[in-house]
Design a protein around this motif. Structure first.
Motif, PDB file in Angstrom:
ATOM      1  N   SER A  21       0.912  -1.233   0.059  1.00 19.97           N
ATOM      2  CA  SER A  21      -0.099  -0.155  -0.021  1.00 19.97           C
ATOM      3  C   SER A  21       1.177   1.081   0.099  1.00 19.97           C
ATOM      4  O   SER A  21       1.858   1.117   0.309  1.00 19.97           O
ATOM      5  CB  SER A  21      -0.833   0.007   1.227  1.00 19.97           C
ATOM      6  N   PRO A  22       0.280   2.340  -0.422  1.00 21.47           N
ATOM      7  CA  PRO A  22       1.228   3.689  -0.265  1.00 21.47           C
ATOM      8  C   PRO A  22       1.690   3.838   1.064  1.00 21.47           C
ATOM      9  O   PRO A  22       2.664   4.252   1.096  1.00 21.47           O
ATOM     10  CB  PRO A  22      -0.018   4.787  -0.739  1.00 21.47           C
ATOM     11  N   THR A  23       0.948   3.546   2.244  1.00 25.94           N
ATOM     12  CA  THR A  23       1.617   3.805   3.523  1.00 25.94           C
ATOM     13  C   THR A  23       2.644   2.646   3.849  1.00 25.94           C
ATOM     14  O   THR A  23       3.749   3.246   4.232  1.00 25.94           O
ATOM     15  CB  THR A  23       0.462   3.448   4.720  1.00 25.94           C
ATOM     16  N   GLU A  24       2.637   1.548   3.285  1.00 27.98           N
ATOM     17  CA  GLU A  24       3.772   0.643   3.598  1.00 27.98           C
ATOM     18  C   GLU A  24       4.918   0.986   2.734  1.00 27.98           C
ATOM     19  O   GLU A  24       6.100   0.911   3.090  1.00 27.98           O
ATOM     20  CB  GLU A  24       3.235  -0.975   3.095  1.00 27.98           C
ATOM     21  N   LYS A  25       4.785   1.428   1.271  1.00 24.51           N
ATOM     22  CA  LYS A  25       5.896   1.930   0.750  1.00 24.51           C
ATOM     23  C   LYS A  25       6.555   3.057   1.139  1.00 24.51           C
ATOM     24  O   LYS A  25       7.870   3.127   1.413  1.00 24.51           O
ATOM     25  CB  LYS A  25       5.181   2.481  -0.734  1.00 24.51           C
ATOM     26  N   ARG A  26       5.812   3.990   1.776  1.00 27.92           N
ATOM     27  CA  ARG A  26       6.425   5.288   2.567  1.00 27.92           C
ATOM     28  C   ARG A  26       7.214   4.913   4.000  1.00 27.92           C
ATOM     29  O   ARG A  26       8.292   5.282   4.046  1.00 27.92           O
ATOM     30  CB  ARG A  26       5.410   6.335   2.887  1.00 27.92           C
ATOM     31  N   ALA A  27       6.736   3.865   4.343  1.00 26.35           N
ATOM     32  CA  ALA A  27       7.474   3.483   5.626  1.00 26.35           C
ATOM     33  C   ALA A  27       8.645   2.605   5.256  1.00 26.35           C
ATOM     34  O   ALA A  27       9.671   2.890   5.918  1.00 26.35           O
ATOM     35  CB  ALA A  27       6.545   2.618   6.703  1.00 26.35           C
ATOM     36  N   LEU A  46       6.671  10.427   9.369  1.00 29.06           N
ATOM     37  CA  LEU A  46       5.482  10.110   8.475  1.00 29.06           C
ATOM     38  C   LEU A  46       4.149  10.784   8.870  1.00 29.06           C
ATOM     39  O   LEU A  46       3.241  11.047   7.807  1.00 29.06           O
ATOM     40  CB  LEU A  46       5.503   8.698   8.166  1.00 29.06           C
ATOM     41  N   PHE A  48       1.802   9.600  10.600  1.00 30.82           N
ATOM     42  CA  PHE A  48       0.918   8.495  10.788  1.00 30.82           C
ATOM     43  C   PHE A  48       0.555   8.427  12.176  1.00 30.82           C
ATOM     44  O   PHE A  48       1.373   8.448  13.094  1.00 30.82           O
ATOM     45  CB  PHE A  48       1.322   7.387  10.098  1.00 30.82           C
ATOM     46  N   THR A  52      -1.460   2.823  13.035  1.00 26.92           N
ATOM     47  CA  THR A  52      -1.256   2.681  11.482  1.00 26.92           C
ATOM     48  C   THR A  52       0.257   2.331  11.427  1.00 26.92           C
ATOM     49  O   THR A  52       0.739   1.416  10.648  1.00 26.92           O
ATOM     50  CB  THR A  52      -1.391   4.052  10.854  1.00 26.92           C
ATOM     51  N   VAL A  53       1.319   3.029  12.119  1.00 28.95           N
ATOM     52  CA  VAL A  53       2.731   2.627  12.135  1.00 28.95           C
ATOM     53  C   VAL A  53       2.977   1.194  12.593  1.00 28.95           C
ATOM     54  O   VAL A  53       3.416   0.109  12.080  1.00 28.95           O
ATOM     55  CB  VAL A  53       3.455   3.500  12.780  1.00 28.95           C
ATOM     56  N   THR A  56       1.478  -1.222  10.070  1.00 32.02           N
ATOM     57  CA  THR A  56       2.346  -1.400   8.935  1.00 32.02           C
ATOM     58  C   THR A  56       3.656  -1.930   9.089  1.00 32.02           C
ATOM     59  O   THR A  56       3.884  -2.631   8.341  1.00 32.02           O
ATOM     60  CB  THR A  56       2.638   0.305   8.326  1.00 32.02           C
TER      61      THR A  56
END
Length: 120
Positions: A21-27, A46, A48, A52-53, A56
């Protein structure tokens, strides 16, 4: 081949289609670009929520892309040392090609962008 003497890391199959997901990619990119971050660092960096963190990071650990390790305690430090996140360099490999009029050049790098093989 991955070096894991304790056999504690999850093993990725030889071929995998990784969909994040975009969140996983950013992390994962944040950890790759700034190794040794804590989950609290990711919350701050981030923007978040803690949950969420946590969700993720747990998924990225389960996928074998990240690992956590506890810092060594400093003398006189109060409380437990923080858990830090690192990428697992051998989790993924990337192939790069350069096609030019001078020839074809190729390179293979690991997830930490360290070259594993470069054509001559």
């Amino acid at each position: 081949m991955r070096c894991d003497p304790d056999n504690t890391r999850p093993k990725l199959p030889q071929q995998i289609q990784l969909t994040l997901s975009p969140t996983e990619k950013r992390a994962v990119l944040e950890v790759r670009n700034h190794n040794h971050l804590s989950r609290a660092d990711l919350v701050h960096t981030l923007g978040f929520s803690k949950s969420t963190v946590s969700t993720t990071v747990n998924k990225l650990i389960q996928l074998g892309l990240l690992e956590e390790h506890r810092e060594k305690p400093d003398n006189g430090q109060v409380g437990q040392p923080a858990l830090r996140l690192n990428i697992i360099p051998d989790a993924l490999r990337f192939v790069g090609l350069n096609l030019s009029t001078r020839g074809i050049f190729a390179a293979v790098c690991n997830f930490a962008c360290e070259p594993l093989w470069i054509s001559k």
